[in-house]
Motif scaffolding. Structure first.
Motif, mmCIF file in Angstrom:
data_model
loop_
_atom_site.group_PDB
_atom_site.id
_atom_site.type_symbol
_atom_site.label_atom_id
_atom_site.label_comp_id
_atom_site.label_asym_id
_atom_site.label_seq_id
_atom_site.Cartn_x
_atom_site.Cartn_y
_atom_site.Cartn_z
ATOM 1 N N ASP A 176 32.252 65.899 63.548
ATOM 2 C CA ASP A 176 32.875 66.701 62.499
ATOM 3 C C ASP A 176 34.240 66.094 62.219
ATOM 4 O OD1 ASP A 176 34.256 68.549 60.991
ATOM 5 O OD2 ASP A 176 34.103 70.179 62.448
ATOM 6 N N LYS A 177 34.337 65.330 61.133
ATOM 7 C CA LYS A 177 35.588 64.641 60.820
ATOM 8 C C LYS A 177 36.647 65.594 60.287
ATOM 9 C CE LYS A 177 33.465 61.529 58.294
ATOM 10 N NZ LYS A 177 33.182 60.335 57.453
ATOM 11 N N THR A 178 36.224 66.753 59.772
ATOM 12 C CA THR A 178 37.190 67.736 59.274
ATOM 13 C C THR A 178 37.989 68.333 60.420
ATOM 14 O OG1 THR A 178 35.752 68.274 57.410
ATOM 15 C CG2 THR A 178 37.466 69.874 57.975
ATOM 16 N N GLU A 179 37.267 68.805 61.457
ATOM 17 C CA GLU A 179 37.915 69.420 62.616
ATOM 18 C C GLU A 179 38.202 68.414 63.724
ATOM 19 O OE1 GLU A 179 38.830 72.599 62.757
ATOM 20 O OE2 GLU A 179 38.024 73.051 60.761
ATOM 21 N N LYS A 180 37.747 67.164 63.530
ATOM 22 C CA LYS A 180 37.921 66.110 64.530
ATOM 23 C C LYS A 180 37.314 66.524 65.884
ATOM 24 C CE LYS A 180 41.978 63.806 62.548
ATOM 25 N NZ LYS A 180 41.383 63.885 61.249
ATOM 26 N N LYS A 181 36.045 66.936 65.828
ATOM 27 C CA LYS A 181 35.331 67.344 67.036
ATOM 28 C C LYS A 181 33.968 66.668 67.068
ATOM 29 C CE LYS A 181 37.539 71.887 67.257
ATOM 30 N NZ LYS A 181 37.328 73.355 67.175
ATOM 31 N N ARG A 182 33.507 66.430 68.276
ATOM 32 C CA ARG A 182 32.189 65.839 68.470
ATOM 33 C C ARG A 182 31.293 66.868 69.157
ATOM 34 N NH1 ARG A 182 30.740 60.559 68.351
ATOM 35 N NH2 ARG A 182 32.926 59.957 68.365
ATOM 36 N N TYR A 183 30.055 66.977 68.692
ATOM 37 C CA TYR A 183 29.118 67.944 69.235
ATOM 38 C C TYR A 183 27.952 67.229 69.901
ATOM 39 C CZ TYR A 183 31.708 71.213 66.308
ATOM 40 O OH TYR A 183 32.704 71.957 65.734
ATOM 41 N N TYR A 184 27.562 67.750 71.077
ATOM 42 C CA TYR A 184 26.492 67.151 71.863
ATOM 43 C C TYR A 184 25.267 68.055 71.877
ATOM 44 C CZ TYR A 184 30.292 64.222 73.588
ATOM 45 O OH TYR A 184 31.342 63.352 73.671
ATOM 46 N N VAL A 185 24.110 67.474 72.149
ATOM 47 C CA VAL A 185 22.868 68.238 72.245
ATOM 48 C C VAL A 185 22.996 69.281 73.354
ATOM 49 C CG1 VAL A 185 20.424 68.096 72.858
ATOM 50 C CG2 VAL A 185 21.424 66.377 71.341
ATOM 51 N N LEU A 186 22.588 70.516 73.039
ATOM 52 C CA LEU A 186 22.641 71.593 74.014
ATOM 53 C C LEU A 186 21.562 71.430 75.076
ATOM 54 C CD1 LEU A 186 23.186 74.553 71.530
ATOM 55 C CD2 LEU A 186 24.846 73.707 73.190
ATOM 56 N N ARG A 187 21.734 72.138 76.195
ATOM 57 C CA ARG A 187 20.751 72.145 77.277
ATOM 58 C C ARG A 187 20.321 73.584 77.543
ATOM 59 N NH1 ARG A 187 25.083 69.348 78.460
ATOM 60 N NH2 ARG A 187 25.914 70.986 79.806
ATOM 61 N N ASP A 188 19.098 73.755 78.050
ATOM 62 C CA ASP A 188 18.666 75.091 78.425
ATOM 63 C C ASP A 188 19.126 75.388 79.848
ATOM 64 O OD1 ASP A 188 16.876 73.923 80.212
ATOM 65 O OD2 ASP A 188 15.102 74.346 79.004
ATOM 66 N N THR A 189 18.759 76.556 80.361
ATOM 67 C CA THR A 189 19.250 76.979 81.673
ATOM 68 C C THR A 189 18.658 76.169 82.817
ATOM 69 O OG1 THR A 189 17.520 78.678 81.695
ATOM 70 C CG2 THR A 189 19.698 79.340 80.903
ATOM 71 N N GLU A 190 17.621 75.383 82.544
ATOM 72 C CA GLU A 190 17.027 74.529 83.568
ATOM 73 C C GLU A 190 17.520 73.090 83.473
ATOM 74 O OE1 GLU A 190 12.844 74.953 83.086
ATOM 75 O OE2 GLU A 190 12.804 77.021 83.821
ATOM 76 N N GLY A 191 18.434 72.834 82.563
ATOM 77 C CA GLY A 191 18.997 71.498 82.436
ATOM 78 C C GLY A 191 18.314 70.608 81.437
ATOM 79 N N TYR A 192 17.216 71.071 80.818
ATOM 80 C CA TYR A 192 16.543 70.253 79.815
ATOM 81 C C TYR A 192 17.328 70.260 78.504
ATOM 82 C CZ TYR A 192 12.300 69.906 82.639
ATOM 83 O OH TYR A 192 11.397 69.619 83.619
ATOM 84 N N PRO A 193 17.468 69.107 77.858
ATOM 85 C CA PRO A 193 18.151 69.068 76.568
ATOM 86 C C PRO A 193 17.300 69.728 75.498
ATOM 87 C CG PRO A 193 17.191 66.918 77.042
ATOM 88 C CD PRO A 193 16.975 67.760 78.266
ATOM 89 N N LEU A 194 17.947 70.441 74.578
ATOM 90 C CA LEU A 194 17.226 71.093 73.491
ATOM 91 C C LEU A 194 17.031 70.079 72.368
ATOM 92 C CD1 LEU A 194 18.839 74.644 73.429
ATOM 93 C CD2 LEU A 194 16.843 73.821 74.672
ATOM 94 N N THR A 195 16.113 69.184 72.619
ATOM 95 C CA THR A 195 15.792 68.097 71.697
ATOM 96 C C THR A 195 14.414 67.569 72.030
ATOM 97 O OG1 THR A 195 16.508 65.951 70.834
ATOM 98 C CG2 THR A 195 16.859 66.337 73.167
ATOM 99 N N VAL A 250 10.827 64.927 65.096
ATOM 100 C CA VAL A 250 11.879 65.071 66.112
ATOM 101 C C VAL A 250 12.840 66.184 65.713
ATOM 102 C CG1 VAL A 250 11.756 62.659 66.858
ATOM 103 C CG2 VAL A 250 13.315 63.297 65.010
ATOM 104 N N PHE A 251 13.561 66.699 66.708
ATOM 105 C CA PHE A 251 14.603 67.679 66.441
ATOM 106 C C PHE A 251 15.671 67.588 67.520
ATOM 107 C CE2 PHE A 251 12.676 70.057 69.805
ATOM 108 C CZ PHE A 251 13.666 70.919 70.278
ATOM 109 N N ALA A 252 16.835 68.144 67.243
ATOM 110 C CA ALA A 252 17.908 68.262 68.229
ATOM 111 C C ALA A 252 18.755 69.467 67.846
ATOM 112 C CB ALA A 252 18.767 66.993 68.271
ATOM 113 N N GLN A 253 19.201 70.218 68.858
ATOM 114 C CA GLN A 253 19.984 71.427 68.599
ATOM 115 C C GLN A 253 21.387 71.278 69.174
ATOM 116 O OE1 GLN A 253 18.987 75.279 70.487
ATOM 117 N NE2 GLN A 253 18.700 76.029 68.408
ATOM 118 N N PHE A 254 22.385 71.667 68.366
ATOM 119 C CA PHE A 254 23.795 71.508 68.704
ATOM 120 C C PHE A 254 24.527 72.839 68.509
ATOM 121 C CE2 PHE A 254 22.061 67.651 66.889
ATOM 122 C CZ PHE A 254 22.516 66.636 67.712
ATOM 123 N N PRO A 255 25.742 72.962 69.069
ATOM 124 C CA PRO A 255 26.593 74.078 68.656
ATOM 125 C C PRO A 255 26.905 73.925 67.174
ATOM 126 C CG PRO A 255 27.485 72.963 70.600
ATOM 127 C CD PRO A 255 26.397 72.099 70.069
#
Length: 205
Positions: free
Chosen positions: A142-161, A176-181
């Motif tokens: 996000d260049k507006t807020e100057k933040k980088r977002y990573y793929v989320l993980r579930d409660t077992e540690g698996y990435p939500l992707t 394919v898919f990927a979920q982020f904040p």
């Protein structure tokens, strides 16, 4: 042969209770992420959950986490061509009511030979690597807020992707898919950065 399993439907529900905390942790670690192509490109935050040896369940992303569906491929936000022959077509980047942003797309082998998915797609986080091949290395900038977002993980540690992609046959296409904040509501565009692929800007809806 392309091996794929999408952990979204049930994974998203399991992560609902802890998802806010995970999202906050990921978001805080992403703050001040630097400009496009900076030193933090492709890095992942510290794990917020332990890895699990349980096999991923079979599902594709849905807006409400309610079971398998066919991804919407009618729109194209970006087409990303890599030098190896891989092509990512990004179809949607949609916010949901849980404060998440789900990106869907198609991965195609546009070459005339079988291609091996690069390990960099799984990201650098040790705990996520232990869950097997995935697309956890994808980040949003996000260049507006100057933040980088990573793929989320579930409660077992698996990435939500999407997980389990090892090889893709010539001419084959994989959903394919990927979920982020989700970025703040005023942010309408982000850069999607896939390891070993060019950067592309996509619209958020």
């Amino acid at each position: 042969m392309a091996l794929m399993s999408n952990r979204y439907g049930t994974a998203a529900r399991r992560a609902a209770a802890g998802g806010t905390a995970v999202a906050l942790a990921v978001l805080l670690s992403a703050c001040g992420g630097g400009e496009q192509g900076g030193d933090d490109r492709g890095k992942a935050p510290e794990s917020a959950g332990s890895a699990s040896s349980a096999p991923p369940d079979q599902s594709t992303p849905t807006a409400d986490g309610g079971g398998p569906t066919v991804p919407d491929t009618s729109a194209t936000l970006a087409t990303i061509n890599g030098s190896s022959g891989f092509q990512f077509v990004i179809h949607t980047a949609v916010r949901d009511q849980g404060g998440f942003l789900t990106v869907t797309g198609s991965l195609k082998n546009a070459s005339s030979k079988m291609l091996i998915a690069p390990p960099q797609w799984s990201g650098q986080e040790v705990n996520v690597k232990q869950t097997g091949p995935s697309l956890a290395g994808i980040t949003l900038l996000d260049k507006t807020e100057k933040k980088r977002y990573y793929v989320l993980r579930d409660t077992e540690g698996y990435p939500l992707t999407t997980t389990g992609i090892t090889t893709v046959k010539a001419g084959e296409t994989v959903s394919v898919f990927a979920q982020f904040p989700a970025p703040p509501a005023n942010v309408t565009q982000v850069d999607i950065q896939i390891p070993q692929m060019p950067v592309a800007t996509i619209e958020i809806s």
